[in-house]
Design a protein around this motif. Structure first.
Motif, PDB file in Angstrom:
ATOM      1  N   ILE A  86      10.748   4.133  -0.321  1.00 48.62           N
ATOM      2  CA  ILE A  86      10.456   3.368  -1.528  1.00 48.62           C
ATOM      3  C   ILE A  86      10.537   4.276  -2.751  1.00 48.62           C
ATOM      4  O   ILE A  86      11.040   3.900  -3.800  1.00 48.62           O
ATOM      5  CB  ILE A  86       9.035   2.751  -1.451  1.00 48.62           C
ATOM      6  CG1 ILE A  86       8.956   1.767  -0.292  1.00 48.62           C
ATOM      7  CG2 ILE A  86       8.630   2.120  -2.779  1.00 48.62           C
ATOM      8  CD1 ILE A  86       9.321   0.365  -0.583  1.00 48.62           C
TER       9      ILE A  86
ATOM     10  N   ARG B  49       2.060   7.641   8.692  1.00 48.73           N
ATOM     11  CA  ARG B  49       2.740   6.829   7.687  1.00 48.73           C
ATOM     12  C   ARG B  49       1.985   6.878   6.350  1.00 48.73           C
ATOM     13  O   ARG B  49       2.599   6.873   5.285  1.00 48.73           O
ATOM     14  CB  ARG B  49       2.832   5.382   8.183  1.00 48.73           C
ATOM     15  CG  ARG B  49       3.584   4.472   7.251  1.00 48.73           C
ATOM     16  CD  ARG B  49       3.694   3.081   7.807  1.00 48.73           C
ATOM     17  NE  ARG B  49       2.414   2.383   7.805  1.00 48.73           N
ATOM     18  CZ  ARG B  49       2.269   1.104   8.119  1.00 48.73           C
ATOM     19  NH1 ARG B  49       3.300   0.393   8.492  1.00 48.73           N
ATOM     20  NH2 ARG B  49       1.080   0.539   8.093  1.00 48.73           N
ATOM     21  N   ALA B  50       0.664   6.926   6.436  1.00 56.88           N
ATOM     22  CA  ALA B  50      -0.125   6.997   5.208  1.00 56.88           C
ATOM     23  C   ALA B  50      -0.110   8.404   4.625  1.00 56.88           C
ATOM     24  O   ALA B  50       0.010   8.586   3.418  1.00 56.88           O
ATOM     25  CB  ALA B  50      -1.552   6.546   5.492  1.00 56.88           C
TER      26      ALA B  50
ATOM     27  N   LYS C 265      11.753  -6.208   2.458  1.00 57.70           N
ATOM     28  CA  LYS C 265      11.869  -5.153   3.458  1.00 57.70           C
ATOM     29  C   LYS C 265      11.057  -5.459   4.713  1.00 57.70           C
ATOM     30  O   LYS C 265      11.319  -4.891   5.768  1.00 57.70           O
ATOM     31  CB  LYS C 265      11.384  -3.825   2.867  1.00 57.70           C
ATOM     32  CG  LYS C 265      12.342  -3.263   1.843  1.00 57.70           C
ATOM     33  CD  LYS C 265      12.208  -1.755   1.776  1.00 57.70           C
ATOM     34  CE  LYS C 265      13.282  -1.135   0.923  1.00 57.70           C
ATOM     35  NZ  LYS C 265      13.181  -1.475  -0.498  1.00 57.70           N
TER      36      LYS C 265
ATOM     37  N   PHE D 240       8.638   4.932   5.443  1.00 60.87           N
ATOM     38  CA  PHE D 240       8.675   3.762   4.557  1.00 60.87           C
ATOM     39  C   PHE D 240       8.312   4.099   3.099  1.00 60.87           C
ATOM     40  O   PHE D 240       9.050   3.785   2.175  1.00 60.87           O
ATOM     41  CB  PHE D 240       7.739   2.676   5.092  1.00 60.87           C
ATOM     42  CG  PHE D 240       7.908   1.341   4.413  1.00 60.87           C
ATOM     43  CD1 PHE D 240       8.827   0.424   4.888  1.00 60.87           C
ATOM     44  CD2 PHE D 240       7.145   1.004   3.296  1.00 60.87           C
ATOM     45  CE1 PHE D 240       8.990  -0.809   4.268  1.00 60.87           C
ATOM     46  CE2 PHE D 240       7.304  -0.223   2.663  1.00 60.87           C
ATOM     47  CZ  PHE D 240       8.237  -1.126   3.154  1.00 60.87           C
ATOM     48  N   GLY D 241       7.182   4.773   2.951  1.00 63.70           N
ATOM     49  CA  GLY D 241       6.723   5.098   1.606  1.00 63.70           C
ATOM     50  C   GLY D 241       7.682   6.042   0.893  1.00 63.70           C
ATOM     51  O   GLY D 241       7.908   5.923  -0.312  1.00 63.70           O
TER      52      GLY D 241
ATOM     53  N   ASP E 171       0.830  -1.198   0.000  1.00 62.26           N
ATOM     54  CA  ASP E 171       0.000   0.000   0.000  1.00 62.26           C
ATOM     55  C   ASP E 171       0.866   1.249   0.000  1.00 62.26           C
ATOM     56  O   ASP E 171       0.511   2.269  -0.581  1.00 62.26           O
ATOM     57  CB  ASP E 171      -0.885  -0.027   1.248  1.00 62.26           C
ATOM     58  CG  ASP E 171      -1.864   1.115   1.287  1.00 62.26           C
ATOM     59  OD1 ASP E 171      -2.819   1.068   0.497  1.00 62.26           O
ATOM     60  OD2 ASP E 171      -1.667   2.051   2.077  1.00 62.26           O
ATOM     61  N   LEU E 172       2.039   1.148   0.643  1.00 62.25           N
ATOM     62  CA  LEU E 172       2.937   2.303   0.725  1.00 62.25           C
ATOM     63  C   LEU E 172       3.872   2.382  -0.478  1.00 62.25           C
ATOM     64  O   LEU E 172       4.810   3.164  -0.481  1.00 62.25           O
ATOM     65  CB  LEU E 172       3.743   2.239   2.021  1.00 62.25           C
ATOM     66  CG  LEU E 172       2.897   2.438   3.283  1.00 62.25           C
ATOM     67  CD1 LEU E 172       3.640   2.000   4.519  1.00 62.25           C
ATOM     68  CD2 LEU E 172       2.470   3.886   3.407  1.00 62.25           C
ATOM     69  N   GLY E 173       3.635   1.526  -1.469  1.00 64.09           N
ATOM     70  CA  GLY E 173       4.379   1.678  -2.715  1.00 64.09           C
ATOM     71  C   GLY E 173       5.375   0.574  -3.010  1.00 64.09           C
ATOM     72  O   GLY E 173       5.992   0.576  -4.070  1.00 64.09           O
ATOM     73  N   ALA E 174       5.557  -0.367  -2.081  1.00 67.02           N
ATOM     74  CA  ALA E 174       6.522  -1.432  -2.334  1.00 67.02           C
ATOM     75  C   ALA E 174       5.926  -2.459  -3.289  1.00 67.02           C
ATOM     76  O   ALA E 174       4.729  -2.723  -3.253  1.00 67.02           O
ATOM     77  CB  ALA E 174       6.914  -2.105  -1.017  1.00 67.02           C
TER      78      ALA E 174
ATOM     79  N   ASN F 216      -3.628   5.490  -0.021  1.00 66.42           N
ATOM     80  CA  ASN F 216      -2.960   4.834   1.096  1.00 66.42           C
ATOM     81  C   ASN F 216      -4.000   4.407   2.103  1.00 66.42           C
ATOM     82  O   ASN F 216      -5.085   4.983   2.168  1.00 66.42           O
ATOM     83  CB  ASN F 216      -1.931   5.753   1.748  1.00 66.42           C
ATOM     84  CG  ASN F 216      -0.683   5.882   0.907  1.00 66.42           C
ATOM     85  OD1 ASN F 216      -0.400   6.935   0.343  1.00 66.42           O
ATOM     86  ND2 ASN F 216       0.056   4.803   0.779  1.00 66.42           N
TER      87      ASN F 216
ATOM     88  N   ASN G 111       2.706  10.237   2.201  1.00 69.24           N
ATOM     89  CA  ASN G 111       2.772   9.929   0.768  1.00 69.24           C
ATOM     90  C   ASN G 111       1.867  10.830  -0.059  1.00 69.24           C
ATOM     91  O   ASN G 111       1.782  10.682  -1.269  1.00 69.24           O
ATOM     92  CB  ASN G 111       2.403   8.471   0.537  1.00 69.24           C
ATOM     93  CG  ASN G 111       3.268   7.551   1.357  1.00 69.24           C
ATOM     94  OD1 ASN G 111       4.455   7.465   1.134  1.00 69.24           O
ATOM     95  ND2 ASN G 111       2.673   6.901   2.349  1.00 69.24           N
TER      96      ASN G 111
END
Lengths: 266, 369
Positions: B112, B156-157, A179, B108-109, A168-171, B88, B160
């Motif tokens: 990436i 975290r969401a 990861k 995290f996002g 969801d976060l782009g991975a 997200n 992004n």
């Protein structure tokens, strides 16, 4: 409060088990320091000469090298394959996955002697030379079920939306695996690797058939039993093997528990 | 460009359970058509198993529609995997990465997307300030309380900058007080960042508190779509009236239909209810609904009100209000909520009293089932 009876069936069982399991090991260690070629009481005196002889023995060091190489290589491959299998079984609804699981776990119930003989025949037929490589191949096969079971038990207790969260976060799928999944499972992966290593390191029956001239430590150890004068040295070797294996096993078990606990909290 | 952040066109999602001949198709979402306006706090509300979470997962891309198409910012999403969608998700159990500290979780996002380190640090700091966790960056998720983990998941969401933020019952695991505080905070954050929120909950009060728009779902269908006041005041059917807030349902038969409204006969009494858009014929059975706080108890029926007679069955004092449970002549029970204010025309009653249950004509609504 009722008193704990010392002679309850449970404690007698426990005592018996300790005596049968640990007394021989203890004797082995005691005799490895005994200054005599005969393994009988009374003890003659303290010596480290048997351990010294171990260290000087070139053949033995070569066998140790073989064992380490086979153990390291086979457990690395078994851990990788076991991880892939565990992910396939736990994460995807594969058709016939119970069959897959049963086939993977089969080496657990096949007697190693029979497996060794059949591999000997097979390798001769297809022209794989009897060698450390062949033994390593065999050890991969017998180690896979252990790796598979340890890693899949970790994956089952793993909240499966962590991978979704990563994606969801782009991975990408592989990114999420590398990861998130693998790092979280790393104690289980290391535990699986170490367990596979001890299995390979201690395995005698299969190796004795197919290792050819590249004797492993257990194969070498068994071959030395023919020489009475070398018996104390063999005992010292056995003591070392035992202690190292036990230490690795205890560490493995500790790792497995450490890896398991955060899942319960989260 | 459309005005919708998310559009669902004829989206159906079928799950098959069981195997072979015994397999059964379960429709989680049925032919759904829905437009979620840009920049709004939009709530999918419904009982568990109504398909609201499936709808959210369809938008996120974790499920693929069995048929139909989903558009996000006007672009079709059927071929776009979840990691490339401009959305997200804040998951129900937060799904924080247990092996990373708070700052790494939030970053995290960005990592990436290979945002430069300094930039990452700045954005993470801002996000943690937004959710009031400025000095928690070094902590591990397991060292945080449920409410704090919730905020980390939100940060975290949000870092992004998604076009749409999906929230799957994010407050479900929190205790009541914290939940109430977080509801207001979430609403404020949404207004501050201006991102479209799609929020899933089964808690109608939560939905009313936060939402600009609510879609009430049941059995994979949207029963009513509207702002909170509309859903509360003008429920489209009995399910909506029952699900949102407390409602009394009174059955009767149509006695006559006039320009003023529909006259219903409830046992021997006649009441007039606004006909609205419901088409009924004379002699047909019908149900109308009134909220408990829109009813009053009187000894005599005041002018220009509607009334039914009954007997007080129970008096429950709950501080700000008193709840009367009244059995009507027809045998049906209604709940009447009277505020314990200082209004002079409130009469007190006790168990067994004969009363008139009265209401203003505009507060009653005729319903379909």
């Amino acid at each position: 409060m009722n008193k704990h009876k010392i002679f309850s069936p449970g404690s007698i069982y426990f005592l018996l088990m300790c005596v049968l399991l640990y007394l021989p090991i203890l004797l082995l260690i005691i005799f490895s320091f005994n200054d005599s070629t005969r393994l009988v009481f009374p003890l003659k005196g303290f010596t480290l000469q048997w351990y010294g002889k171990l260290y000087e023995n070139r053949e033995l060091l070569k066998a140790l090298g073989n064992s380490l190489m086979i153990g390291f290589g086979s457990s690395l491959i078994a851990t990788i394959l076991g991880t892939m299998g565990a992910i396939a079984i736990v994460r995807f609804k594969l058709p016939g996955r119970s069959v897959f699981l049963a086939v993977s776990a089969l080496p657990l119930v096949i007697p190693y002697v029979i497996f060794g003989v059949s591999l000997l025949i097979l390798f001769n037929e297809v022209g794989i030379r009897l060698s450390a490589f062949a033994a390593g191949l065999a050890h991969v096969i017998i180690s896979i079920p252990y790796a598979l079971l340890i890693i899949s038990s970790r994956l089952v207790g793993f909240p499966d939306n962590l991978e979704e969260a990563a994606m969801d976060l782009g991975a990408s799928y592989w990114g999420a695996l590398l990861k998130v999944t693998i790092p979280i499972c790393s104690p289980a992966l290391l535990a699986a690797f170490l367990l596979c290593f001890t299995i390979s390191f201690d395995e005698y029956a299969i190796a004795s058939f197919i290792v050819g001239t590249d004797a492993t430590l257990p194969v070498y150890l068994f071959s030395q039993l023919r020489f009475p004068t070398r018996l104390p040295m063999v005992v010292a070797l056995a003591a070392v093997l035992m202690i190292v294996t036990m230490a690795v096993m205890l560490f493995t078990e500790w790792l497995r528990r450490v890896g398991q606990s955060p899942a319960k909290k989260g | 460009m459309t005005d919708y952040a998310v559009e669902l066109c004829n989206v159906t999602k079928v799950f098959s359970s069981g195997r072979g001949a015994k397999s059964e198709d379960v429709y989680a979402v049925k032919e759904m058509n829905l437009g979620i306006p840009r920049g709004q706090f939009f709530t999918l509300l419904g009982p568990s198993g109504c398909g609201k979470t499936t709808t959210l997962r369809l938008i996120a891309g974790f499920e693929t529609p069995s048929s139909g198409e989903i558009f996000i910012q006007g672009k079709p999403m059927s071929k776009i995997p979840p990691n490339v969608r401009p959305v997200n998700t804040v998951f129900q159990n937060y799904a924080l990465f247990p092996h990373m500290n708070v700052a790494s979780n939030v970053a995290f996002g960005l990592a990436i997307k290979r945002v430069p380190r300094d930039e990452q640090k700045r954005i993470v700091k801002e996000a943690l300030e937004l959710v009031q966790l400025a000095d928690m960056g070094k902590r591990m998720p397991s060292q945080l309380s449920g409410g704090q983990q919730q905020r980390v998941a939100l940060a975290r969401a949000l870092v992004n900058k998604p076009a749409v933020l999906l929230l799957d019952e994010p407050l479900g695991a929190l205790d009541l007080k914290l939940r109430k505080a977080m509801q207001i905070e979430l609403k404020h954050i949404q207004e501050q960042v201006g991102i479209t929120f799609v929020y899933v909950t089964h808690d109608q009060e939560e939905a009313l508190t936060m939402s600009d728009f609510i879609a009430l779902m049941s059995d994979g269908l949207i029963l009513q779509l509207g702002d909170p006041a509309t859903l509360y005041k003008k429920p489209a059917n009995k399910f909506v009236a029952d699900f949102i807030g407390e409602s009394n349902f009174i059955r009767g038969t149509v006695d006559s239909i006039t320009r003023k409204g529909t006259k219903l006969r409830v046992l021997d009494e006649l009441v007039t209810v606004d006909a609205m858009e419901v088409n009924l014929a004379k002699g047909q059975a019908a149900t109308f609904t009134i909220r408990p706080e829109k009813m009053m108890l009187k000894t005599k029926q005041p002018v220009s009100t509607e009334a039914l007679s009954g007997t007080v069955q129970e008096v429950i004092y709950i501080g700000t209000d008193t709840r009367y449970i009244v059995t009507l002549q027809s045998g049906e029970s209604v709940v009447v909520r009277v505020q314990n204010g200082c209004s002079p025309d409130v009469e007190q009653f006790s168990k067994g009293d004969l009363v008139k249950v009265v209401w203003l004509p505009e507060d009653a609504r005729l319903l379909t089932d």
